[in-house]
Design a protein around this motif. Structure first.
Motif, PDB file in Angstrom:
ATOM      1  N   LEU A  39       0.781  -1.269   0.186  1.00  0.00           N
ATOM      2  CA  LEU A  39       0.675  -0.095  -0.271  1.00  0.00           C
ATOM      3  C   LEU A  39       0.738   1.032  -0.203  1.00  0.00           C
ATOM      4  O   LEU A  39       0.490   2.334  -0.773  1.00  0.00           O
ATOM      5  CB  LEU A  39      -0.738  -0.063   1.168  1.00  0.00           C
ATOM      6  N   ASP A  40       1.888   1.251   0.671  1.00  0.00           N
ATOM      7  CA  ASP A  40       2.602   2.610   0.683  1.00  0.00           C
ATOM      8  C   ASP A  40       3.438   2.811  -0.655  1.00  0.00           C
ATOM      9  O   ASP A  40       4.347   3.649  -0.690  1.00  0.00           O
ATOM     10  CB  ASP A  40       4.428   1.973   1.816  1.00  0.00           C
ATOM     11  N   SER A  41       3.481   1.306  -1.312  1.00  0.00           N
ATOM     12  CA  SER A  41       4.197   1.982  -2.272  1.00  0.00           C
ATOM     13  C   SER A  41       3.619   2.368  -3.856  1.00  0.00           C
ATOM     14  O   SER A  41       3.504   2.865  -4.796  1.00  0.00           O
ATOM     15  CB  SER A  41       4.784   0.629  -3.260  1.00  0.00           C
ATOM     16  N   ARG A  42       1.981   2.722  -3.364  1.00  0.00           N
ATOM     17  CA  ARG A  42       1.156   3.467  -4.376  1.00  0.00           C
ATOM     18  C   ARG A  42       1.693   5.107  -4.105  1.00  0.00           C
ATOM     19  O   ARG A  42       1.794   5.612  -3.265  1.00  0.00           O
ATOM     20  CB  ARG A  42      -0.123   3.364  -3.793  1.00  0.00           C
ATOM     21  N   PRO A  43       1.749   5.138  -5.432  1.00  0.00           N
ATOM     22  CA  PRO A  43       2.410   6.658  -5.368  1.00  0.00           C
ATOM     23  C   PRO A  43       1.273   7.399  -5.731  1.00  0.00           C
ATOM     24  O   PRO A  43      -0.187   7.761  -5.435  1.00  0.00           O
ATOM     25  CB  PRO A  43       2.373   7.336  -7.159  1.00  0.00           C
ATOM     26  N   LEU A  44       1.130   8.839  -4.518  1.00  0.00           N
ATOM     27  CA  LEU A  44       0.140   9.892  -4.058  1.00  0.00           C
ATOM     28  C   LEU A  44      -0.486  10.187  -5.689  1.00  0.00           C
ATOM     29  O   LEU A  44       0.484  11.018  -6.352  1.00  0.00           O
ATOM     30  CB  LEU A  44       0.849  10.550  -3.047  1.00  0.00           C
ATOM     31  N   PRO A  45      -1.450  10.807  -5.558  1.00  0.00           N
ATOM     32  CA  PRO A  45      -1.915  11.730  -6.561  1.00  0.00           C
ATOM     33  C   PRO A  45      -1.418  12.391  -6.888  1.00  0.00           C
ATOM     34  O   PRO A  45      -1.552  13.647  -6.051  1.00  0.00           O
ATOM     35  CB  PRO A  45      -3.373  11.017  -6.493  1.00  0.00           C
ATOM     36  N   THR A  46      -1.173  13.447  -8.122  1.00  0.00           N
ATOM     37  CA  THR A  46      -0.317  14.771  -7.598  1.00  0.00           C
ATOM     38  C   THR A  46      -1.138  15.411  -8.119  1.00  0.00           C
ATOM     39  O   THR A  46      -0.529  16.621  -7.459  1.00  0.00           O
ATOM     40  CB  THR A  46       0.897  14.241  -9.209  1.00  0.00           C
ATOM     41  N   TRP A  47      -2.518  15.671  -7.720  1.00  0.00           N
ATOM     42  CA  TRP A  47      -3.168  16.442  -8.053  1.00  0.00           C
ATOM     43  C   TRP A  47      -3.206  17.242  -6.539  1.00  0.00           C
ATOM     44  O   TRP A  47      -3.051  18.403  -5.859  1.00  0.00           O
ATOM     45  CB  TRP A  47      -4.716  16.102  -8.200  1.00  0.00           C
ATOM     46  N   PHE A  48      -2.777  16.143  -5.129  1.00  0.00           N
ATOM     47  CA  PHE A  48      -2.563  16.431  -4.094  1.00  0.00           C
ATOM     48  C   PHE A  48      -1.511  17.632  -3.721  1.00  0.00           C
ATOM     49  O   PHE A  48      -1.646  18.329  -2.737  1.00  0.00           O
ATOM     50  CB  PHE A  48      -2.900  15.875  -3.627  1.00  0.00           C
ATOM     51  N   ASP A  49      -0.678  17.827  -4.419  1.00  0.00           N
ATOM     52  CA  ASP A  49       0.529  17.814  -4.199  1.00  0.00           C
ATOM     53  C   ASP A  49       0.711  19.608  -4.594  1.00  0.00           C
ATOM     54  O   ASP A  49       1.251  20.608  -4.171  1.00  0.00           O
ATOM     55  CB  ASP A  49       1.938  17.646  -4.529  1.00  0.00           C
ATOM     56  N   GLU A  50      -0.155  19.994  -5.437  1.00  0.00           N
ATOM     57  CA  GLU A  50       0.185  20.669  -6.827  1.00  0.00           C
ATOM     58  C   GLU A  50      -0.918  21.877  -5.153  1.00  0.00           C
ATOM     59  O   GLU A  50      -1.098  22.501  -5.887  1.00  0.00           O
ATOM     60  CB  GLU A  50      -1.180  20.141  -7.642  1.00  0.00           C
ATOM     61  N   VAL A  51      -2.127  21.418  -5.083  1.00  0.00           N
ATOM     62  CA  VAL A  51      -2.791  22.695  -4.494  1.00  0.00           C
ATOM     63  C   VAL A  51      -2.364  23.122  -3.243  1.00  0.00           C
ATOM     64  O   VAL A  51      -2.964  24.299  -3.220  1.00  0.00           O
ATOM     65  CB  VAL A  51      -4.027  21.958  -4.287  1.00  0.00           C
ATOM     66  N   LYS A  52      -1.821  22.460  -1.770  1.00  0.00           N
ATOM     67  CA  LYS A  52      -1.378  22.890  -1.368  1.00  0.00           C
ATOM     68  C   LYS A  52      -2.505  24.036  -0.049  1.00  0.00           C
ATOM     69  O   LYS A  52      -1.797  23.770   1.013  1.00  0.00           O
ATOM     70  CB  LYS A  52      -0.260  24.672  -1.855  1.00  0.00           C
ATOM     71  N   PHE A  53      -3.058  24.139  -0.333  1.00  0.00           N
ATOM     72  CA  PHE A  53      -3.961  24.679   0.938  1.00  0.00           C
ATOM     73  C   PHE A  53      -5.651  23.969   0.693  1.00  0.00           C
ATOM     74  O   PHE A  53      -6.710  23.950  -0.028  1.00  0.00           O
ATOM     75  CB  PHE A  53      -4.051  25.949   0.497  1.00  0.00           C
ATOM     76  N   GLY A  54      -6.016  23.542   1.762  1.00  0.00           N
ATOM     77  CA  GLY A  54      -7.235  23.196   1.629  1.00  0.00           C
ATOM     78  C   GLY A  54      -8.112  23.335   3.360  1.00  0.00           C
ATOM     79  O   GLY A  54      -6.946  24.382   3.967  1.00  0.00           O
ATOM     80  N   ILE A  55      -9.445  23.929   3.619  1.00  0.00           N
ATOM     81  CA  ILE A  55      -9.876  23.879   4.368  1.00  0.00           C
ATOM     82  C   ILE A  55     -11.098  22.632   5.467  1.00  0.00           C
ATOM     83  O   ILE A  55     -11.480  21.723   4.804  1.00  0.00           O
ATOM     84  CB  ILE A  55     -11.698  24.871   4.101  1.00  0.00           C
ATOM     85  N   PHE A  56     -10.295  22.529   7.152  1.00  0.00           N
ATOM     86  CA  PHE A  56     -10.947  21.796   7.054  1.00  0.00           C
ATOM     87  C   PHE A  56     -12.089  22.410   8.096  1.00  0.00           C
ATOM     88  O   PHE A  56     -12.638  23.108   8.993  1.00  0.00           O
ATOM     89  CB  PHE A  56      -9.947  21.561   8.444  1.00  0.00           C
ATOM     90  N   ILE A  57     -13.205  21.376   8.711  1.00  0.00           N
ATOM     91  CA  ILE A  57     -14.659  21.654   8.619  1.00  0.00           C
ATOM     92  C   ILE A  57     -14.683  20.940   9.726  1.00  0.00           C
ATOM     93  O   ILE A  57     -15.508  19.895   9.929  1.00  0.00           O
ATOM     94  CB  ILE A  57     -16.294  21.541   7.560  1.00  0.00           C
ATOM     95  N   HIS A  58     -14.920  21.848  10.711  1.00  0.00           N
ATOM     96  CA  HIS A  58     -14.869  20.823  12.088  1.00  0.00           C
ATOM     97  C   HIS A  58     -17.018  20.453  12.371  1.00  0.00           C
ATOM     98  O   HIS A  58     -17.207  21.626  13.035  1.00  0.00           O
ATOM     99  CB  HIS A  58     -14.203  20.626  13.553  1.00  0.00           C
ATOM    100  N   TRP A  59     -17.422  20.192  12.303  1.00  0.00           N
ATOM    101  CA  TRP A  59     -19.663  20.342  12.457  1.00  0.00           C
ATOM    102  C   TRP A  59     -19.867  18.990  12.811  1.00  0.00           C
ATOM    103  O   TRP A  59     -19.995  17.618  13.112  1.00  0.00           O
ATOM    104  CB  TRP A  59     -19.734  21.048  11.318  1.00  0.00           C
ATOM    105  N   GLY A  60     -20.384  19.221  14.164  1.00  0.00           N
ATOM    106  CA  GLY A  60     -20.689  17.729  14.603  1.00  0.00           C
ATOM    107  C   GLY A  60     -22.148  18.843  15.862  1.00  0.00           C
ATOM    108  O   GLY A  60     -22.312  19.803  16.060  1.00  0.00           O
ATOM    109  N   VAL A  61     -22.481  17.623  16.576  1.00  0.00           N
ATOM    110  CA  VAL A  61     -23.505  17.266  17.879  1.00  0.00           C
ATOM    111  C   VAL A  61     -22.693  19.025  19.037  1.00  0.00           C
ATOM    112  O   VAL A  61     -23.232  19.055  19.278  1.00  0.00           O
ATOM    113  CB  VAL A  61     -24.275  15.861  18.601  1.00  0.00           C
TER     114      VAL A  61
END
Length: 595
Positions: free
Chosen positions: A27-49
């Motif tokens: 599993l660790d030999s799988r190349p990471l899809p290239t899009w993830f390294d390109e985008v650099k910045f994401g938003i996390f949303i913590h929402w629940g009860v």
């Protein structure tokens, strides 16, 4: 023969996608899809009860019922009747103001390229109508809506963000998990009946491109059958070619196995790692979920957030910045402001962030606070600094300049034109105005003289001038001619004026028009300011080559006094300006109250 050769190629392993065994080595030999390294910045949303009590932390239930921390116990005793259970918060998680389209627009404005929503946190409440979470999901209780489906649809229809889901493996008080834990995880009732079926369900139904696992409950990956699930995810799932995963799949896997590493919350090593990693962190310093009792000082400033982004990207990581919506579905204004501020900065400086790679050195060895990124195809190195040096000169120790191949900003007019970009290092005020001004000018071939463009041109020009004055004051020895030199340099640079699509005469007219705008506040100013600061205001009002001498004479002070005061006032005004939020609606008011 050709037909046989084509048939052989189609049937051979080389013509098929690689398949992975349910082992970490495979599993660790799988190349990471290239899009993830390109985008650099994401938003996390913590929402629940946990967004209903919105007190202390998203771990509210655990701290209240399990650890019995006094602030949480007292909060419940003070605000809720005896016998009130955590499950009673479920119907109060109403989400009546949740507008998935509005959320998508806000997230897009942040400049983020991916989003990760908590589909289920450790409390076990699912934001979709999971058939494995009976009567403890957002379709059955509270909102009576499929939150995951609504947000996924809006994100995909209105933005170019990649959609991802967070999923907690364990649940604090689920009886099946507690039973397995009491057997030291030799039984596997909970993952078999609950956790794994949920994972297959959300991947098949919502096809997330990020699967953010968390919460191992101190159980090993063998208990969760993590390798078996990931083998299916990489080999046979509907997102097998694009999905990325993290490293939280059981005790011992973090920072060791999985797609990319998170290593810990708020992980920011400050140096290059050999494996792709992510810095997941929060705008609220103390909680991932929304807190009603948060203070302004609890939130990171935009300068602190930009610093996190720059350091993270320079060292090869992605930044996942968290917000916590309210129980009724609103993204609080403090989070909206930070998101839009980040987007403003990225609109100007994104070229140095998106699609970059770590350079041979991550930060400068001579000047602290300078971080490097690199674009190999363009053979471009970006030096990112968040504060203009007090000396007025940025010294870089690592780039090796080559005569004839290294671009220099040695020409003074070029320096002036670059000032707006320099200002963007700490704020996008001037650049935002400049871009709005350009947009207005491109819609018409005529001279800019509409009221909005008029006011914006004044603000842009004077913000640029003030920074230039400050730079020159620090960069060279003062003399009787320094003010004249700067003023003439700013006002008479024809190319600089052309950047604003206006004639020199028009620009000088605007400068003269600024005088009454400020003068009508003279009574208040004279009451509030010292004589020295009134000197600087008067110099700034007149803004002509001979004003330096005339104002000095008018107030009976030396030219050096005027220069020193002007330098300080320039700095003060810049400090105020760079923290203003400017829109077409309030730009006139800012111009009117510029002093």
């Amino acid at each position: 023969m050709l037909l046989l050769l084509l048939l052989f190629l189609l049937l051979s392993p080389q013509g098929c996608s690689a398949r992975y065994d349910p082992t970490w080595e495979s599993l660790d030999s799988r190349p990471l899809p290239t899009w993830f390294d390109e985008v650099k910045f994401g938003i996390f949303i913590h929402w629940g009860v946990f967004s209903v009590p919105s007190f202390g932390s998203e771990w509210f239930w655990w701290y209240w019922q399990k650890e019995k921390r006094q602030p949480y116990v007292k909060f419940m005793e003070t605000n809720y009747p005896p016998g009130f259970s955590y499950e009673d918060f479920g119907p109060l998680f109403t989400a009546e103001f949740f507008d998935a389209n509005q959320w998508a627009d806000i997230l897009k404005a942040s400049g983020a390229k991916y989003v990760v929503l908590t589909s289920k946190h450790h409390e076990g409440f699912t934001l979709w109508g999971s058939k494995y979470s009976w009567n403890w999901n957002a379709v059955s209780v509270g909102p009576k809506r499929d939150i995951v489906a609504e947000l996924a649809t809006s994100i995909r229809n209105r933005t170019d963000l990649h959609f991802g889901l967070y999923h907690s493996l364990f649940e604090w008080f689920n009886p099946l998990f507690l039973y397995d834990a009491s057997n030291v995880f030799k039984t596997r009732q909970f993952p078999t009946a609950k956790s794994l079926p949920e994972l297959y369900e959300i991947v098949t139904k919502y096809q997330p491109e990020i699967l953010w696992s968390d919460g191992n409950g101190n159980a090993p990956d063998t208990y969760w059958n993590s390798t078996g699930f990931l083998a299916w995810l990489y080999n046979d799932s509907p997102v097998r070619d694009t999905v990325v995963t993290n490293d939280r799949w059981g005790v011992g896997s973090i920072c060791k196995h999985g797609g990319y590493y998170t290593c810990s919350d708020r992980y920011n090593p400050g140096h290059l790692l050999p494996h792709k990693w992510e810095n997941c962190m929060t705008i609220d310093k103390w909680s991932w979920g929304y807190r009603r009792n948060a203070q302004l000082s609890d939130y990171l400033t935009i300068e602190e957030l930009i610093k996190q982004l720059v350091e993270t990207v320079s060292c090869g990581g992605n930044l996942l910045m968290n917000i916590g919506p309210t129980h009724d579905g609103r993204i609080d204004v403090i989070f909206q402001e930070r998101l839009r501020q980040m987007g403003d900065w990225l609109r100007v400086n994104g070229e140095a962030i998106y699609g970059t790679k770590p350079w041979r050195t991550q930060n400068d060895t001579v000047t602290p606070g300078v971080w490097y990124t690199f674009k190999p195809k363009e053979e471009t190195v970006f030096a990112i600094f968040l504060k203009w040096p007090i000396s007025g000169t940025l010294v870089l120790g690592d780039p090796k300049t080559i005569i004839g191949e290294t671009q220099s900003l040695g020409m003074e007019p070029e320096l002036l034109r670059s000032m707006l970009t320099s200002l963007a290092s700490t704020s996008c005020l001037a650049v935002e105005l400049f871009l709005r001004l350009q947009s207005a000018s491109q819609s018409s071939n005529e001279d800019i003289y509409s009221s909005n463009a008029y006011d914006m041109s004044l603000l842009v020009a004077f913000t640029d001038m003030l920074t230039t004055v400050e730079h020159h004051f620090w960069a060279r020895e003062t003399s009787t001619e320094w003010w004249d030199h700067i003023v003439m340099q700013v006002w008479d640079d024809e190319q600089w004026l052309q950047n604003f699509r206006m004639r020199k005469a028009t620009f000088m007219g605007l400068c003269e028009a600024l005088t009454p705008t400020l003068r009508h506040k003279d009574t208040r100013l004279r009451a509030a300011l010292t004589v020295e600061k009134r000197v600087a205001i008067a110099v700034w009002k007149l803004a002509t080559p001979d004003s330096y001498r005339s104002v000095a004479k008018q107030f009976g002070v030396e030219k050096s006094t005027v220069g020193n005061v002007l330098m300080q006032v320039c700095s003060d005004i810049n400090h105020i300006l760079l923290r203003r939020t400017v829109t077409l609606g309030n730009v006139h008011d800012i111009a009117a109250g510029f002093a």
